[in-house]
Design a protein around this motif. Sequence first.
Motif, PDB file in Angstrom:
ATOM      1  N   ALA A  95      24.750 -13.568 -32.608  1.00 24.87           N
ATOM      2  CA  ALA A  95      23.354 -13.569 -32.152  1.00 24.87           C
ATOM      3  C   ALA A  95      23.197 -14.494 -30.950  1.00 24.87           C
ATOM      4  O   ALA A  95      22.557 -14.124 -29.956  1.00 24.87           O
ATOM      5  CB  ALA A  95      22.433 -14.000 -33.287  1.00 24.87           C
ATOM      6  N   LEU A  96      23.775 -15.672 -31.022  1.00 24.98           N
ATOM      7  CA  LEU A  96      23.713 -16.590 -29.884  1.00 24.98           C
ATOM      8  C   LEU A  96      24.435 -16.015 -28.669  1.00 24.98           C
ATOM      9  O   LEU A  96      23.977 -16.157 -27.536  1.00 24.98           O
ATOM     10  CB  LEU A  96      24.306 -17.949 -30.256  1.00 24.98           C
ATOM     11  CG  LEU A  96      23.458 -18.808 -31.172  1.00 24.98           C
ATOM     12  CD1 LEU A  96      24.221 -20.065 -31.576  1.00 24.98           C
ATOM     13  CD2 LEU A  96      22.138 -19.166 -30.520  1.00 24.98           C
ATOM     14  N   TRP A  97      25.565 -15.368 -28.902  1.00 26.78           N
ATOM     15  CA  TRP A  97      26.319 -14.746 -27.807  1.00 26.78           C
ATOM     16  C   TRP A  97      25.451 -13.712 -27.089  1.00 26.78           C
ATOM     17  O   TRP A  97      25.396 -13.667 -25.864  1.00 26.78           O
ATOM     18  CB  TRP A  97      27.568 -14.095 -28.376  1.00 26.78           C
ATOM     19  CG  TRP A  97      28.469 -13.505 -27.343  1.00 26.78           C
ATOM     20  CD1 TRP A  97      28.365 -12.275 -26.774  1.00 26.78           C
ATOM     21  CD2 TRP A  97      29.599 -14.131 -26.749  1.00 26.78           C
ATOM     22  NE1 TRP A  97      29.368 -12.089 -25.874  1.00 26.78           N
ATOM     23  CE2 TRP A  97      30.146 -13.213 -25.837  1.00 26.78           C
ATOM     24  CE3 TRP A  97      30.211 -15.367 -26.910  1.00 26.78           C
ATOM     25  CZ2 TRP A  97      31.277 -13.498 -25.086  1.00 26.78           C
ATOM     26  CZ3 TRP A  97      31.337 -15.636 -26.152  1.00 26.78           C
ATOM     27  CH2 TRP A  97      31.852 -14.714 -25.257  1.00 26.78           C
ATOM     28  N   GLU A  98      24.779 -12.889 -27.861  1.00 23.13           N
ATOM     29  CA  GLU A  98      23.895 -11.865 -27.276  1.00 23.13           C
ATOM     30  C   GLU A  98      22.737 -12.493 -26.514  1.00 23.13           C
ATOM     31  O   GLU A  98      22.389 -12.042 -25.429  1.00 23.13           O
ATOM     32  CB  GLU A  98      23.331 -10.959 -28.379  1.00 23.13           C
ATOM     33  CG  GLU A  98      24.245  -9.889 -28.842  1.00 23.13           C
ATOM     34  CD  GLU A  98      24.289  -8.695 -27.912  1.00 23.13           C
ATOM     35  OE1 GLU A  98      23.233  -8.280 -27.389  1.00 23.13           O
ATOM     36  OE2 GLU A  98      25.386  -8.169 -27.716  1.00 23.13           O
ATOM     37  N   LEU A  99      22.125 -13.507 -27.098  1.00 25.58           N
ATOM     38  CA  LEU A  99      20.952 -14.114 -26.468  1.00 25.58           C
ATOM     39  C   LEU A  99      21.302 -14.914 -25.220  1.00 25.58           C
ATOM     40  O   LEU A  99      20.513 -14.979 -24.278  1.00 25.58           O
ATOM     41  CB  LEU A  99      20.217 -15.016 -27.463  1.00 25.58           C
ATOM     42  CG  LEU A  99      19.471 -14.289 -28.574  1.00 25.58           C
ATOM     43  CD1 LEU A  99      18.919 -15.296 -29.568  1.00 25.58           C
ATOM     44  CD2 LEU A  99      18.344 -13.438 -28.006  1.00 25.58           C
ATOM     45  N   LEU A 100      22.469 -15.532 -25.210  1.00 24.69           N
ATOM     46  CA  LEU A 100      22.831 -16.411 -24.103  1.00 24.69           C
ATOM     47  C   LEU A 100      23.671 -15.746 -23.022  1.00 24.69           C
ATOM     48  O   LEU A 100      23.885 -16.330 -21.969  1.00 24.69           O
ATOM     49  CB  LEU A 100      23.569 -17.641 -24.639  1.00 24.69           C
ATOM     50  CG  LEU A 100      22.761 -18.514 -25.595  1.00 24.69           C
ATOM     51  CD1 LEU A 100      23.618 -19.639 -26.137  1.00 24.69           C
ATOM     52  CD2 LEU A 100      21.513 -19.055 -24.931  1.00 24.69           C
TER      53      LEU A 100
END
Length: 112
Positions: A95-100
């Motif tokens: 999720a963090l990878w996608e958002l960042l």
Amino acid sequence: MTYWLLNLCFLLPAAGLLAVVLLRRRRSGHRNRGFILRLAGTAGVLLALTAVFDNLMIAVDLFGYNPERISGAFLGLAPLEDFAYPLAAVLLLPALWELLSPRAAALPEENQ
């Protein structure tokens, strides 16, 4: 505080962030099925590795758990609560990878 209560502090925000990512992907036209299948595969591998190595580490007395703070449900020697941390990682890190990560549309095209 029980381990399950502590786990909720990690699992709920991770699941919430992943839900935000899945909604954003859906709105932007991305298909979530492959993404979710990859998450499930990763979760399966991490949970299997956790089962093996946690049982080994508990068997050689590297660590233990306060019996008053665990549910009493075990997978081998490892309490079920111990599997929440790899699960939280599987939810949170993609999720963090996608958002960042930068958006593909914002990147310059190479073939101009």
